[in-house]
Scaffold this active site. Structure first.
Site, short mmCIF file in Angstrom:
data_model
loop_
_atom_site.label_atom_id
_atom_site.label_comp_id
_atom_site.label_asym_id
_atom_site.label_seq_id
_atom_site.Cartn_x
_atom_site.Cartn_y
_atom_site.Cartn_z
N GLY A 12 25.67 125.08 19.84
CA GLY A 12 26.85 125.14 18.98
C GLY A 12 27.97 124.91 19.95
CB CYS A 13 28.94 122.69 21.83
SG CYS A 13 27.20 122.65 21.56
CB ALA A 14 33.95 122.17 21.94
N GLY A 183 31.58 121.39 25.74
CA GLY A 183 31.55 122.81 26.07
C GLY A 183 30.44 123.43 25.26
#
Lengths: 366, 113, 501
Positions: A12-14, A183
């Site tokens: 789960g990220c950016a 990220g």
């Protein structure tokens, strides 16, 4: 502690990406600013960047970025490389010691080109030769891990928040025409640097936000073609699928999107005859490369980037454009912080690829 | 599920004829030119919306209809008056009971011109 | 015979308070088990004739009948069970091979029941099949190695002939002769309505069914019954039957009493002659012979039909499959040891062959290791009992499944396992006209359609639960499965982890 190969970690990220179509090189500052806005989307257990156009003096050589767990691993690996490549230059990747980044491995960079005799003996083309050597090192040499192997591009990644990773690698000192960033928010503690994104093979780099439900089906299929999934992260398999479809099967990026985020059969039935036939063919031929599950990816390649969402659009992605610059990010805020006034802001549909090519692609072909 | 009525003799309005491995259910064919209606001396048998019905109050049990029906579809009932298939219109069930009950859909209820 | 060695295992228990002596049971039992005794005005049952097919039970209007175990017990003996003892008595009397019908009922592990399926939560949303598209369409056949483009750069369709199915299920081979005309009609019409295929089995194709050709697979078995060029061209694919899960190593057997009229004509053999299929195909003694046969069939059909090769799951099934994948076949069908049959020697049915779950897992792995998994599609059969079994099969690596026993159950079969007697009370495994009549194809095909629609819906629900919206993304996705109650070796062969890992 388990290395990532033993345990599967969903992401789960950016993600964020910037490309200047004119090929003008910009500093890494912009991408760092962009990804740090999305700080809360990560949990500090992984961050990384891919940068294109950063080694103009060595642009005809493969830039290998390698992590070493120990000096022995480094020795073994260098011996291996010397036997197969002409090493033009080697050095430690310059880093800045900061409190937030700890436990770093040895990080080295080599500019290489395959030894002509070895290349001829192998009867492979240059890129396949390099790819296979990289797989060899990653699977057989304990403690050595090649995390970037493209020409005039490089991946920088570590365990930490992306903005800290950037400071660690002195990313602001690099200049490239394209940067992508990631990220990470993994749900257990990997602690291994190789597991962060981006994931790269030759010139293809992938940053990925999502989790693939079809992971094992894709992995089993792609491993038949000579790839080895050593990391058990979804991103790895996406990178190999793109490399396979593009380099080995010669599909265009739009065709690749029609394979990995294929339109539904009902949609295909309503297409005009030529288009329908092509899509039916691609779905049947490459059924095992269909990627199901939420994802939004930014793929960097030699002449541009592609941004793509899964066909149900289960992850966010925003595109911003101004002049020759195109920005891609998980959130609009990450674009506005570096370019407050945009000419165009939009979100692509699920399954709709956004391919941005350089105005003057290298080698002429896109 | 049918109730177990023991010791009661029943006289059904539909009967099975079978021979040599062929079997079928015989009931009133509701003929367009019914011989039973023609032969009825009291007018107890009439055609109503294509269905041949029995008016039990008028029937005097002369059994002419029983003898005239070429299919043997009319039979005496327990109280003297005759009885025959009336397509279950009097029971107001919609689908005739024999059609509903046949396990092999051998009996089909169809509109005919 | 004065001494009754064999006491009937089952009895028809009649509730006399409910029985109205309508005599339906007497008329319906083809084995003559029930009888009306005039003097006593009572129905009685000769249990030695009862085969436990439940025809009388299902038709009794007052539900007065039920079949129970007779309870005649031998002294307890784990080694010499009652069944084993009875089998010896039978053979001492007849001197013959024991024959049985349907699949292996013995107590071997059922691996499907020890495998669990995943569901997505939090990190990956599950998908709602009622509100989002959920695709169960599959395409069976070989894939070419390279893309070809025309002068304009457009991709050329160089796919070899494919079978397109609306869901990953097909009806498996059951020959005309072992099952009735009406049963075949029900299967053909259901396949047509569902958009899947049914298989003629080794009895040839009756001319009335050529019109369902678009939903038919024609089978070429070792006896070559009914095989002529028109037959080969009438279906959508040709299946070479090398073996069958219920009786690996031997051929089919249909007694001469069943070879009458249409059966004899369709099979192209004289009436009354036993139809005994040879054990091997006498023109396939090795893998290169198989390759020749595959190509002769393709030549005979102008390369327009995919060729399926059906094998039984035996010990080195993965190696055999690898050979078949290189022989030009488009699809491999593997039949596990639980597969059903009209008639087979009991010992072979119960002791020969391996479970389909293990056969599938090792074949899929082997083909991938050799890099030839794309050459063929894999279809598995041999006791696929529910939509959960289908999901597990696809996750283990199959492209599609074959069902047969399940289809017959939908048509009314009660698994009494007396098909070899030819007196099936449900009109399925018989050629006696009065009995065949009992299966009405208008009702039969609807029940099959209902069953498949129900399974398709369940498959969609399970796929959605896993966060997958296309069945192709489940193929070989073994990380979606976990084992429970399996040992290390079983986990390794199946290629799945233990629940909790």
């Amino acid at each position: 502690m388990q290395r990532e190969g033993q345990v599967r970690i969903p992401s789960g990220c950016a993600i964020s990406g910037i490309i200047d179509k004119s090929g003008k090189r910009i500093s890494g500052e912009a991408i760092i600013k962009s990804i740090s806005v999305m700080h809360d989307r990560s949990n500090g257990l992984g961050g990384g960047f891919a940068a294109y156009g950063i080694y103009p003096e060595y642009k005809d050589y493969y830039a290998l970025h390698i992590f070493y767990d120990s000096v022995t691993a480094k020795r073994e690996c260098e011996e291996y490389l010397e036997g197969r490549f002409d090493i033009i230059n080697l050095s430690k990747i310059p880093v800045r010691k900061i409190r937030e980044i700890t436990d770093e491995p040895l990080i080295w960079r080599y500019f290489v080109t395959p030894l002509p005799t070895r290349l001829a003996d192998s009867q492979l083309d240059e890129r396949e030769f390099v790819a296979r050597r990289v797989f060899r090192i990653n699977t057989l040499i304990d403690g050595a891990y090649v995390f970037s192997c493209g020409k005039d591009m490089g991946v920088f990644k570590a365990v930490g928040f992306p903005e800290d990773v950037a400071r660690f690698y002195k990313l602001e000192d690099y200049e490239g025409w394209c940067f992508t960033a990631h990220g990470r928010y993994p749900t257990n503690t990997p602690g291994w640097w190789g597991g962060a994104h981006p994931f790269a093979l030759l010139d293809y780099s992938v940053v990925h936000n999502g989790e693939i439900s079809s992971y094992d089906a894709n992995r089993r299929a792609i491993e038949m073609y000579g790839y080895k999934c050593t990391l058990r992260t979804d991103t790895e398999v996406i990178t190999y699928i793109i490399d396979y479809l593009r380099r080995k099967k010669g599909l265009s990026y739009e065709e690749i999107a029609s394979v990995i985020a294929a339109p539904f059969w009902k949609t295909i039935e309503r297409m005009p005859p030529q288009e329908r036939e092509t899509h039916e063919y691609l779905r049947v031929m490459f059924a095992a490369q269909l990627i199901t599950g939420p994802f939004s990816i930014i793929v960097g390649f030699e002449n541009g980037v592609m941004a793509l969402n899964d066909r149900l659009k289960l992850r966010s992605m925003v595109i911003g454009e101004k002049g020759d610059k195109v920005y891609i990010a998980s959130e609009e805020a990450a674009i506005r912080i570096i370019e407050p006034s945009l000419e165009k802001v939009w979100a692509p549909k699920g399954g709709q690829p956004v391919v941005v090519y350089l105005n003057n692609p290298k080698g002429g072909k896109a | 599920m049918a109730r177990a009525l023991k010791g009661i003799k029943i006289n059904p309005k539909i009967k099975i004829e079978e021979k040599d491995g062929i079997s079928f259910a015989v009931s009133c064919r509701h003929c367009r030119e019914p011989l039973c209606v023609k032969g009825c001396i009291t007018g107890a048998l009439t055609v109503c919306d294509g269905v041949i019905t029995v008016d039990r109050n008028r029937c005097v049990s002369c059994y002419t209809c029983v003898l005239s029906c070429p299919y043997g579809a009319v039979s005496p009932s327990d109280d003297g008056a005759v009885q025959k298939c009336e397509l279950c219109v009097k029971t107001a069930e919609g689908t005739p009971a024999c059609v509903r009950g046949c396990p092999n859909n051998a009996i089909v209820f169809e509109e005919r011109e | 015979m004065a001494i009754n060695y064999l006491y009937p295992e089952y009895e028809a228990a009649r509730n006399y308070d409910r029985c109205i002596t309508c005599r339906a049971c007497e008329r319906q039992c083809a084995n003559g088990a029930h009888e009306y005794v005039d003097e006593a005005d009572k129905m009685v049952c000769d249990d030695s004739k009862c085969v436990n097919c439940h025809r009388c039970v299902s038709l009794c209007p007052t539900r007065a009948l039920k079949i129970v175990k007779s309870g005649n017990t031998y002294k307890e003996n784990t080694n010499w069970s009652g069944k084993t003892i009875d089998e010896i008595y039978r053979q001492a009397e007849s001197g013959g091979v024991l024959l049985s019908s349907m699949g292996n009922p013995e107590n071997y592990p059922v691996y499907f029941d020890k495998i669990l399926i995943n569901a997505s939560q939090v990190t990956n949303p599950s998908i709602d099949p009622l509100r989002e598209p959920m695709e169960t369409k599959v395409s069976l056949g070989s894939r070419p190695h390279n893309i070809q483009r025309d002068e304009n750069g457009r991709i050329i369709n160089n796919l070899p002939p494919q079978l397109s199915l609306s869901m990953p299920v097909m009806f498996s081979a059951m020959s005309y002769g072992s099952i009735s005309y009406n049963a075949h009609e029900s299967l053909a019409r259901a396949a047509e309505e569902l958009g899947i295929l049914y298989n003629t089995g080794e009895g040839g194709l009756h001319e009335d069914f050529y019109k369902y050709g678009k939903n038919t697979i024609v089978q070429v078995a070792s006896g070559r019954f009914g095989v002529h060029p028109e037959y080969l061209n009438s279906g959508m694919a040709i299946e070479i039957k090398i073996g069958q899960g219920a009786k690996p190593g031997i051929g089919g057997h249909l007694p001469g009493t069943k070879i009458v009229g249409d059966i004899s004509r369709t099979r192209m053999i004289p009436e009354g002659s036993d139809a005994i299929s040879p054990a091997p195909h006498h023109d396939i003694y090795s893998i290169e012979d198989l390759r020749q046969l595959v190509f002769s069939l393709k030549e005979a059909t102008d390369y327009k039909k995919p060729v399926i090769v059906k094998i039984a799951a035996v010990h080195n099934v993965a190696v055999i499959a690898s050979g078949i994948a290189r022989s030009g076949a488009d699809i491999i069908a593997i039949d596990g040891f639980r597969g059903g049959t009209g008639a087979a020697p009991t010992r072979i049915r119960d002791n020969v062959g391996i479970p389909i779950e293990l056969a599938l897992a090792s074949t899929d792995r082997r083909l991938r290791e050799e890099g030839i998994r794309d050459n063929v599609s894999i279809v598995v059969g041999g006791s696929i009992r529910s939509s959960a079994d289908i999901i597990k099969s696809v996750a283990l690596g199959a492209d599609c499944v074959y069902i047969a026993t399940g289809a017959l159950l939908a048509l009314g079969c009660h698994l009494c396992r007396s098909c070899h007697s030819g007196r099936c009370n449900w009109g399925i495994a018989t050629q006696i006209p009065e009995l065949v009549k009992r299966l009405n194809p208008d009702m039969g095909y609807k029940r099959l359609v209902n069953l498949m629609n129900a399974w398709r819906h369940e498959i969609k629900e399970m796929l959605g639960g896993m966060g997958i919206n296309s069945i192709e993304s489940l193929k070989g996705n073994r990380l979606m499965l976990r084992g429970a109650g399996l040992n290390e070796k079983e986990l390794k062969i199946l290629g799945i982890k233990y629940a909790g890992e």
